[in-house]
Design an enzyme around this catalytic site. Structure first.
Site, PDB file in Angstrom:
ATOM      1  N   LYS A 226      24.094  10.446 -27.012  1.00 52.54           N
ATOM      2  CA  LYS A 226      22.515   9.481 -27.272  1.00 52.54           C
ATOM      3  C   LYS A 226      21.660  10.201 -28.276  1.00 52.54           C
ATOM      4  O   LYS A 226      21.439  11.112 -28.132  1.00 52.54           O
ATOM      5  CB  LYS A 226      21.957  10.003 -25.503  1.00 52.54           C
ATOM      6  CG  LYS A 226      22.660   9.372 -24.422  1.00 52.54           C
ATOM      7  CD  LYS A 226      21.852   9.225 -23.538  1.00 52.54           C
ATOM      8  CE  LYS A 226      22.734   7.935 -22.560  1.00 52.54           C
ATOM      9  NZ  LYS A 226      21.146   7.015 -22.656  1.00 52.54           N
TER      10      LYS A 226
ATOM     11  N   HIS B 110       0.129   6.520  10.165  1.00 50.94           N
ATOM     12  CA  HIS B 110       1.161   5.991   8.983  1.00 50.94           C
ATOM     13  C   HIS B 110       2.241   5.410   9.044  1.00 50.94           C
ATOM     14  O   HIS B 110       3.490   5.485   8.464  1.00 50.94           O
ATOM     15  CB  HIS B 110       1.273   7.107   7.938  1.00 50.94           C
ATOM     16  CG  HIS B 110      -0.736   6.769   7.048  1.00 50.94           C
ATOM     17  ND1 HIS B 110      -0.845   6.062   6.638  1.00 50.94           N
ATOM     18  CD2 HIS B 110      -1.026   7.922   6.715  1.00 50.94           C
ATOM     19  CE1 HIS B 110      -2.759   6.451   6.402  1.00 50.94           C
ATOM     20  NE2 HIS B 110      -2.788   7.824   6.649  1.00 50.94           N
TER      21      HIS B 110
ATOM     22  N   ARG C   3       1.308   6.434   1.829  1.00 50.17           N
ATOM     23  CA  ARG C   3       0.918   5.517   0.499  1.00 50.17           C
ATOM     24  C   ARG C   3       1.470   4.555  -0.183  1.00 50.17           C
ATOM     25  O   ARG C   3       1.472   3.801  -0.413  1.00 50.17           O
ATOM     26  CB  ARG C   3       1.268   6.761  -0.670  1.00 50.17           C
ATOM     27  CG  ARG C   3      -0.145   7.791  -0.936  1.00 50.17           C
ATOM     28  CD  ARG C   3       0.284   8.449  -2.146  1.00 50.17           C
ATOM     29  NE  ARG C   3      -0.841   9.981  -1.794  1.00 50.17           N
ATOM     30  CZ  ARG C   3       0.587  11.202  -2.324  1.00 50.17           C
ATOM     31  NH1 ARG C   3       1.016  11.386  -3.664  1.00 50.17           N
ATOM     32  NH2 ARG C   3      -0.057  12.267  -2.326  1.00 50.17           N
TER      33      ARG C   3
ATOM     34  N   PRO D 296      10.497  12.820  -4.966  1.00 49.96           N
ATOM     35  CA  PRO D 296      10.706  13.589  -4.703  1.00 49.96           C
ATOM     36  C   PRO D 296      12.311  13.816  -5.417  1.00 49.96           C
ATOM     37  O   PRO D 296      12.327  12.741  -5.778  1.00 49.96           O
ATOM     38  CB  PRO D 296      10.818  13.769  -3.055  1.00 49.96           C
ATOM     39  CG  PRO D 296      10.667  12.428  -2.707  1.00 49.96           C
ATOM     40  CD  PRO D 296       9.446  12.108  -3.655  1.00 49.96           C
ATOM     41  N   GLU D 297      12.923  15.287  -5.251  1.00 50.66           N
ATOM     42  CA  GLU D 297      13.481  15.358  -6.325  1.00 50.66           C
ATOM     43  C   GLU D 297      14.971  15.783  -5.490  1.00 50.66           C
ATOM     44  O   GLU D 297      14.966  15.719  -4.018  1.00 50.66           O
ATOM     45  CB  GLU D 297      13.564  15.968  -7.604  1.00 50.66           C
ATOM     46  CG  GLU D 297      12.582  15.514  -8.798  1.00 50.66           C
ATOM     47  CD  GLU D 297      12.399  16.783 -10.295  1.00 50.66           C
ATOM     48  OE1 GLU D 297      13.422  17.489  -9.948  1.00 50.66           O
ATOM     49  OE2 GLU D 297      11.113  16.809 -10.286  1.00 50.66           O
TER      50      GLU D 297
END
Ligand SMILES: [Zn+2]
Length: 287
Positions: A161, A95, A115, A2-3
């Site tokens: 950078k 789960h 998971r 997820p973002e």
């Protein structure tokens, strides 16, 4: 993974359904779910009991709740972690990993994770740049939706950078919350190939890229996030539908929405980058 938009959807759910409630009991059903809490399951359960959840917070992809005792509970959603609000007595999910019960006798908060890459952990809180953050989040940069996000400072840091532009977007110590999906979408919007060196980009181009990332994440948030994984859902068990609006991510071979060329997929850091070969030409050095 997820973002930012997906995590923000979960944060809003926690703010609506958990903030202000006093925890009476925490029950760890699977020790792996609290493996990041080094003192272990019993300590986790004992420290949560009696605490009130004061607020739900997020920075980038990091999510936590502030507790009345001054510490924080961080929720790592991993690949498939869900924070679900469920009525008392509703059947346990297959789960189910951690259950929180509340003094008001209202719905339980459940951490469900098929998971088990995700997990919960308690952490001390530190103050960084005027903001209270759990210790493991202290090094994470502000995200583009943070009211105190300083775009000009991030543009300067990006251009200093010596890296490619997508790596810079994914660098959570530079700008947080942007992952593979929204990086590819933002790069497509400003017509940049992911391998363009940041020190060769103009300041306005960098600024446009960050704005595009912010825009695409706001648009995703407005429709509940991207359901890139059927296991990602909000606290009520519904998934978002931003995946219908993706221009490049996961769209290999489909026509570019701007020029019609088939979207290409290239390997990138053990994953993939999706881009348009015409709108986003490779930089000369890597062509
Ligand atoms: Zn194109």
């Amino acid at each position: 993974m997820p973002e930012l938009p997906e995590v923000e959807v979960v944060r809003r759910g926690l703010a609506d359904h958990a903030a202000g409630r006093v925890i009476t009991q925490a029950e760890v059903m699977h020790p792996r779910a609290v493996r990041r809490h080094l003192p272990g399951s019993l300590d986790f359960e004992a420290r949560l009991a009696g605490q009130r959840i004061d607020a739900a917070r997020r920075r980038g992809k990091y999510l936590w709740v502030e507790l009345s005792g001054g510490d924080a509970m961080i929720a790592h959603l991993g690949m498939s972690g869900q924070m679900l609000v469920r009525p008392l007595g509703s059947p346990d999910e297959k789960h189910l990993r951690v259950r929180l019960r509340f003094a008001d006798g209202g719905p339980e908060l459940r951490f469900v994770d098929q998971r088990t890459f995700g997990g919960l952990a308690l952490s001390d809180v530190v103050e960084v740049d005027g903001t209270r953050l759990p210790e493991p989040v202290a090094h994470i940069a502000r995200d583009p939706m943070d009211p105190a996000f300083d775009q000009a400072a991030v543009v300067r840091a990006m251009r200093r950078k010596r890296t490619d532009v997508k790596r810079a977007l994914l660098d959570q110590t530079l700008v947080s919350g942007i992952g593979n999906i929204y990086a590819d979408e933002a790069l497509w919007r400003v017509k940049l190939h992911w391998a363009r060196p940041t020190d060769q980009l103009t300041a306005p181009k960098c600024a446009a890229l960050l704005s595009a990332a912010s825009d695409v994440m706001n648009e995703a948030l407005a429709v509940g996030g991207t359901s890139f994984d059927a296991l990602y859902v909000n606290v009520n068990g519904q998934s978002g539908y931003f995946d219908r609006s993706l221009n490049v991510y996961g769209q290999e071979g489909k026509p570019c929405g701007r020029c019609g060329r088939p979207i290409r997929r290239e390997p990138f850091m053990n994953r993939s980058s999706f881009s348009c070969p015409k709108c986003q030409p490779r930089p000369a050095a890597t062509a």
